[in-house]
Design a protein around this motif. Structure first.
Motif, PDB file in Angstrom:
ATOM      1  N   ILE A 125       0.850  -1.191   0.000  1.00 21.91           N
ATOM      2  CA  ILE A 125       0.000   0.000   0.000  1.00 21.91           C
ATOM      3  C   ILE A 125       0.886   1.240   0.000  1.00 21.91           C
ATOM      4  CG2 ILE A 125      -1.714   1.292   1.304  1.00 21.91           C
ATOM      5  CD1 ILE A 125      -2.702  -1.427   2.387  1.00 21.91           C
ATOM      6  N   ASN A 126       0.573   2.184  -0.877  1.00 22.46           N
ATOM      7  CA  ASN A 126       1.406   3.373  -1.027  1.00 22.46           C
ATOM      8  C   ASN A 126       1.245   4.347   0.140  1.00 22.46           C
ATOM      9  OD1 ASN A 126       0.385   2.661  -4.112  1.00 22.46           O
ATOM     10  ND2 ASN A 126       2.573   3.009  -3.878  1.00 22.46           N
ATOM     11  N   ALA A 127       0.013   4.478   0.618  1.00 22.84           N
ATOM     12  CA  ALA A 127      -0.238   5.403   1.723  1.00 22.84           C
ATOM     13  C   ALA A 127      -1.517   5.001   2.429  1.00 22.84           C
ATOM     14  CB  ALA A 127      -0.365   6.837   1.213  1.00 22.84           C
ATOM     15  N   MET A 128      -1.572   5.314   3.697  1.00 19.50           N
ATOM     16  CA  MET A 128      -2.787   5.078   4.480  1.00 19.50           C
ATOM     17  C   MET A 128      -3.091   6.342   5.271  1.00 19.50           C
ATOM     18  SD  MET A 128      -2.391   1.165   5.784  1.00 19.50           S
ATOM     19  CE  MET A 128      -4.164   0.984   6.012  1.00 19.50           C
ATOM     20  N   GLY A 129      -4.336   6.462   5.657  1.00 17.15           N
ATOM     21  CA  GLY A 129      -4.678   7.673   6.376  1.00 17.15           C
ATOM     22  C   GLY A 129      -6.034   7.612   7.023  1.00 17.15           C
ATOM     23  N   TRP A 130      -6.381   8.728   7.633  1.00 16.29           N
ATOM     24  CA  TRP A 130      -7.667   8.880   8.297  1.00 16.29           C
ATOM     25  C   TRP A 130      -8.306  10.181   7.825  1.00 16.29           C
ATOM     26  CZ3 TRP A 130      -9.683   5.205  11.525  1.00 16.29           C
ATOM     27  CH2 TRP A 130      -8.812   4.214  11.981  1.00 16.29           C
ATOM     28  N   VAL A 176     -17.479  11.040  12.197  1.00 16.69           N
ATOM     29  CA  VAL A 176     -17.202   9.663  11.801  1.00 16.69           C
ATOM     30  C   VAL A 176     -15.813   9.659  11.166  1.00 16.69           C
ATOM     31  CG1 VAL A 176     -17.894   7.701  10.386  1.00 16.69           C
ATOM     32  CG2 VAL A 176     -19.635   9.167  11.439  1.00 16.69           C
ATOM     33  N   TYR A 177     -14.964   8.775  11.645  1.00 12.88           N
ATOM     34  CA  TYR A 177     -13.588   8.684  11.165  1.00 12.88           C
ATOM     35  C   TYR A 177     -13.455   7.482  10.242  1.00 12.88           C
ATOM     36  CZ  TYR A 177     -12.074  12.279  14.416  1.00 12.88           C
ATOM     37  OH  TYR A 177     -11.903  13.474  15.066  1.00 12.88           O
ATOM     38  N   TYR A 178     -12.858   7.738   9.088  1.00 17.07           N
ATOM     39  CA  TYR A 178     -12.719   6.706   8.062  1.00 17.07           C
ATOM     40  C   TYR A 178     -11.238   6.424   7.802  1.00 17.07           C
ATOM     41  CZ  TYR A 178     -17.602   7.783   6.993  1.00 17.07           C
ATOM     42  OH  TYR A 178     -18.959   7.976   7.064  1.00 17.07           O
ATOM     43  N   CYS A 179     -10.922   5.175   7.749  1.00 20.37           N
ATOM     44  CA  CYS A 179      -9.585   4.747   7.350  1.00 20.37           C
ATOM     45  C   CYS A 179      -9.549   4.639   5.829  1.00 20.37           C
ATOM     46  CB  CYS A 179      -9.293   3.400   7.994  1.00 20.37           C
ATOM     47  SG  CYS A 179      -7.707   2.652   7.531  1.00 20.37           S
ATOM     48  N   THR A 180      -8.435   4.992   5.242  1.00 20.83           N
ATOM     49  CA  THR A 180      -8.295   4.897   3.797  1.00 20.83           C
ATOM     50  C   THR A 180      -6.924   4.351   3.444  1.00 20.83           C
ATOM     51  OG1 THR A 180      -8.471   6.124   1.723  1.00 20.83           O
ATOM     52  CG2 THR A 180      -7.470   7.269   3.569  1.00 20.83           C
ATOM     53  N   ALA A 181      -6.865   3.675   2.305  1.00 20.76           N
ATOM     54  CA  ALA A 181      -5.602   3.138   1.805  1.00 20.76           C
ATOM     55  C   ALA A 181      -5.520   3.403   0.313  1.00 20.76           C
ATOM     56  CB  ALA A 181      -5.516   1.638   2.080  1.00 20.76           C
ATOM     57  N   LEU A 182      -4.354   3.798  -0.126  1.00 21.42           N
ATOM     58  CA  LEU A 182      -4.123   4.061  -1.538  1.00 21.42           C
ATOM     59  C   LEU A 182      -3.170   3.018  -2.078  1.00 21.42           C
ATOM     60  CD1 LEU A 182      -4.287   5.882  -4.072  1.00 21.42           C
ATOM     61  CD2 LEU A 182      -2.309   7.120  -3.170  1.00 21.42           C
ATOM     62  N   VAL A 220      -5.739   3.433  -6.585  1.00 24.10           N
ATOM     63  CA  VAL A 220      -7.114   3.226  -6.132  1.00 24.10           C
ATOM     64  C   VAL A 220      -7.199   3.496  -4.632  1.00 24.10           C
ATOM     65  CG1 VAL A 220      -9.008   1.582  -5.912  1.00 24.10           C
ATOM     66  CG2 VAL A 220      -7.514   1.497  -7.918  1.00 24.10           C
ATOM     67  N   ASN A 221      -8.207   4.279  -4.243  1.00 20.14           N
ATOM     68  CA  ASN A 221      -8.466   4.540  -2.824  1.00 20.14           C
ATOM     69  C   ASN A 221      -9.494   3.556  -2.287  1.00 20.14           C
ATOM     70  OD1 ASN A 221      -7.017   6.739  -1.574  1.00 20.14           O
ATOM     71  ND2 ASN A 221      -7.904   8.024  -3.157  1.00 20.14           N
ATOM     72  N   TYR A 222      -9.164   2.956  -1.172  1.00 19.26           N
ATOM     73  CA  TYR A 222     -10.075   2.052  -0.484  1.00 19.26           C
ATOM     74  C   TYR A 222     -10.477   2.684   0.840  1.00 19.26           C
ATOM     75  CZ  TYR A 222      -8.306  -1.300  -3.874  1.00 19.26           C
ATOM     76  OH  TYR A 222      -7.962  -1.924  -5.041  1.00 19.26           O
TER      77      TYR A 222
END
Length: 115
Positions: free
Chosen positions: A31-36, A92-98, A102-104
């Motif tokens: 995964i290239n990057a993750m975030g909130w 509401v906090y969302y986790c995301t991964a790139l 593609v963003n998940y």
């Protein structure tokens, strides 16, 4: 496809702390990057914090100095340590991964900070 599962939300008093965690279904080395991100009622979604594969971090202005993002590669987990919480952090906090352009997104976890 990367599946993300968040946990750790809840109700806390102003000044308190919470720790959010997000487990990815695949190795975060892929995964290239993750975030909130977060979305408060009536507001647009905003970046809270992000971390790249090379451990570069970025924070939203409103959380700098209070929140810390980190990863645990062995557990495929990204965490968000939230200190000195304020009522305006309620969202509401969302986790995301790139990955591969593609963003998940996770399903979101509610954080409520009472005054």
């Amino acid at each position: 496809q990367v599946q993300l599962v968040e946990s750790g939300g809840g109700l806390v008093q102003a000044g308190g702390s919470l720790r959010l965690s997000c487990v990815a279904s695949e190795s975060i080395f892929s995964i290239n990057a993750m975030g909130w991100y977060r979305r408060a009622p009536g507001k647009q979604r905003e970046l809270v914090a992000a971390i790249t594969k090379l451990a570069a971090t970025d924070y939203g202005d409103s959380v700098k100095g209070r929140f810390t993002i980190s990863t645990d590669n062995a557990k495929n987990t990204v965490s968000l340590q939230m200190n000195s919480l304020k009522p305006e952090d309620t969202a509401v906090y969302y986790c995301t991964a790139l990955r591969r352009g593609v963003n998940y997104w996770g399903q979101g976890t509610q954080v409520t900070v009472s005054s």
